[in-house]
Motif scaffolding. Structure first.
Motif, mmCIF file in Angstrom:
data_model
loop_
_atom_site.group_PDB
_atom_site.id
_atom_site.type_symbol
_atom_site.label_atom_id
_atom_site.label_comp_id
_atom_site.label_asym_id
_atom_site.label_seq_id
_atom_site.Cartn_x
_atom_site.Cartn_y
_atom_site.Cartn_z
ATOM 1 N N ASN A 198 -0.450 -0.392 -6.922
ATOM 2 C CA ASN A 198 0.987 -0.032 -7.356
ATOM 3 C C ASN A 198 1.523 -0.819 -8.557
ATOM 4 O OD1 ASN A 198 1.612 2.227 -5.722
ATOM 5 N ND2 ASN A 198 1.366 0.927 -3.795
ATOM 6 N N ASN A 238 1.788 0.300 -12.084
ATOM 7 C CA ASN A 238 2.595 1.333 -12.551
ATOM 8 C C ASN A 238 4.119 0.849 -12.673
ATOM 9 O OD1 ASN A 238 0.897 3.561 -12.306
ATOM 10 N ND2 ASN A 238 0.983 3.176 -10.056
ATOM 11 N N ASP A 252 0.832 -1.098 0.046
ATOM 12 C CA ASP A 252 -0.003 0.039 -0.086
ATOM 13 C C ASP A 252 0.799 1.283 -0.044
ATOM 14 O OD1 ASP A 252 -2.690 0.898 -0.150
ATOM 15 O OD2 ASP A 252 -3.328 -0.211 1.696
ATOM 16 N N GLY A 253 0.317 2.312 -0.050
ATOM 17 C CA GLY A 253 1.028 3.490 0.055
ATOM 18 C C GLY A 253 1.379 4.239 -1.384
ATOM 19 N N LYS A 254 2.064 5.272 -1.227
ATOM 20 C CA LYS A 254 2.754 5.761 -2.382
ATOM 21 C C LYS A 254 3.350 4.857 -3.392
ATOM 22 C CE LYS A 254 2.884 10.548 -0.187
ATOM 23 N NZ LYS A 254 3.945 11.615 0.061
ATOM 24 N N PHE A 255 3.318 5.114 -4.673
ATOM 25 C CA PHE A 255 3.992 4.515 -5.499
ATOM 26 C C PHE A 255 5.702 4.392 -5.341
ATOM 27 C CE2 PHE A 255 6.369 3.714 -9.643
ATOM 28 C CZ PHE A 255 6.215 2.304 -9.888
ATOM 29 N N SER A 256 5.996 5.714 -5.130
ATOM 30 C CA SER A 256 7.451 6.036 -4.891
ATOM 31 C C SER A 256 7.971 4.999 -3.807
ATOM 32 C CB SER A 256 7.823 7.423 -4.785
ATOM 33 O OG SER A 256 7.082 7.907 -3.694
ATOM 34 N N ASP A 257 7.303 4.965 -2.660
ATOM 35 C CA ASP A 257 7.717 4.174 -1.591
ATOM 36 C C ASP A 257 7.517 2.661 -1.918
ATOM 37 O OD1 ASP A 257 8.140 6.379 0.113
ATOM 38 O OD2 ASP A 257 6.197 6.306 0.640
ATOM 39 N N SER A 278 -11.376 2.535 -5.237
ATOM 40 C CA SER A 278 -10.350 3.190 -6.423
ATOM 41 C C SER A 278 -11.469 3.579 -7.759
ATOM 42 C CB SER A 278 -9.506 2.373 -6.631
ATOM 43 O OG SER A 278 -8.632 2.193 -5.605
#
Length: 260
Positions: free
Chosen positions: A154, A157, A104-109, A192
């Motif tokens: 995620n 991406n 979960d969370g931001k894709f960068s992370d 989503s």
């Protein structure tokens, strides 16, 4: 919690269930703290009494499965009055610095963790996700499988990943067959749909769910009271298009299948 009840009433809902992220044996920024669990129950019962005759309220939890660490059969706290449990996987393998790889969370992370734990190999992470998810189903202790392919959010991406790939469809289909074999229901998670146009499980799997005759319940997985019915209108139409005309509904006597 009362804000959610007020919005549920405003949107004409007859029933509403709370399913906060259950406490874990360690602290996270988004799971309920263990010390807050009694308060969660106390506030639920206050609201249930206050709004009796206006809306049916149910007390639930979304419980994380962490391989070899935690599952829905926990004795960390009292679950005797919990009316339903959603089993979900958010965490995979351990991180070198401590904690676990989170889907979960931001894709960068997500991408940073993917590079560290799985050498950037998204397929390896996805296969691990479904391996752990399958182990969760075998372990049991819950009624509803939550956002069963959430890693796709995620994952889509990342290069080398597509929900249309045969290897991915095979993983999801095998998982659905396991869920059916264990007599569980799955949530159709609409969280989503409004901003990404996707559901969990992905819309392409609705016909397989129909073919396997797996019971479903529709859930917005909303963390904000104004979004508790986000995506419902569209997703119910998509379910009907796939031939799914009923959902599971909780009552004081347990789960019942109702047509919509």
């Amino acid at each position: 919690m009362e804000d959610f009840v007020k919005f549920a009433l405003a949107k004409g809902m007859r029933k509403f269930g709370f399913s906060s992220h259950a406490p874990l044996p360690f602290h996270t920024s988004w799971n309920m703290n263990l010390d807050d669990f009694p308060c969660y129950k106390k506030e639920f019962y206050r609201l249930k009494e206050k709004y009796v005759g206006q809306i049916e309220l149910f007390l639930g939890l979304e419980v994380d499965y962490i391989e070899g660490v935690f599952d829905a059969n926990t004795d960390l706290y009292d679950l005797s009055d919990i009316e339903y449990k959603i089993g979900s996987v958010h965490y995979l393998d351990p991180l070198p610095e401590g904690g676990f790889f989170s889907i979960d969370g931001k894709f960068s992370d997500f991408k940073k963790r993917l590079d560290v734990v799985y050498n950037g190999d998204i397929r390896q992470a996805v296969e691990r996700y479904f391996e752990f998810s399958s182990n969760m189903v075998r372990k049991g202790g819950f009624e509803i499988v939550g956002h069963m392919d959430k890693i796709s959010q995620n994952g889509m991406n990342c290069s080398g990943f597509n929900v249309k790939e045969k290897w991915y469809s095979r993983l999801v289909t095998d998982y659905l067959e396991l869920i059916k074999a264990h007599g569980l229901m799955i949530e159709i998670n609409t969280k989503s749909y409004i901003w990404l146009g996707i559901t969990y499980p992905d819309i392409q799997f609705f016909p397989i769910i129909k073919e396997l005759d797996i019971p479903v319940m529709v859930n917005s997985d909303s963390h904000h009271p104004d979004k508790i019915t986000d995506g419902f209108d569209e997703v119910f139409k998509l379910l009907k298009k796939a031939g799914i005309n009923s959902v599971m509904e909780l009552s004081e006597n347990g789960w019942n299948e109702v047509e919509f």
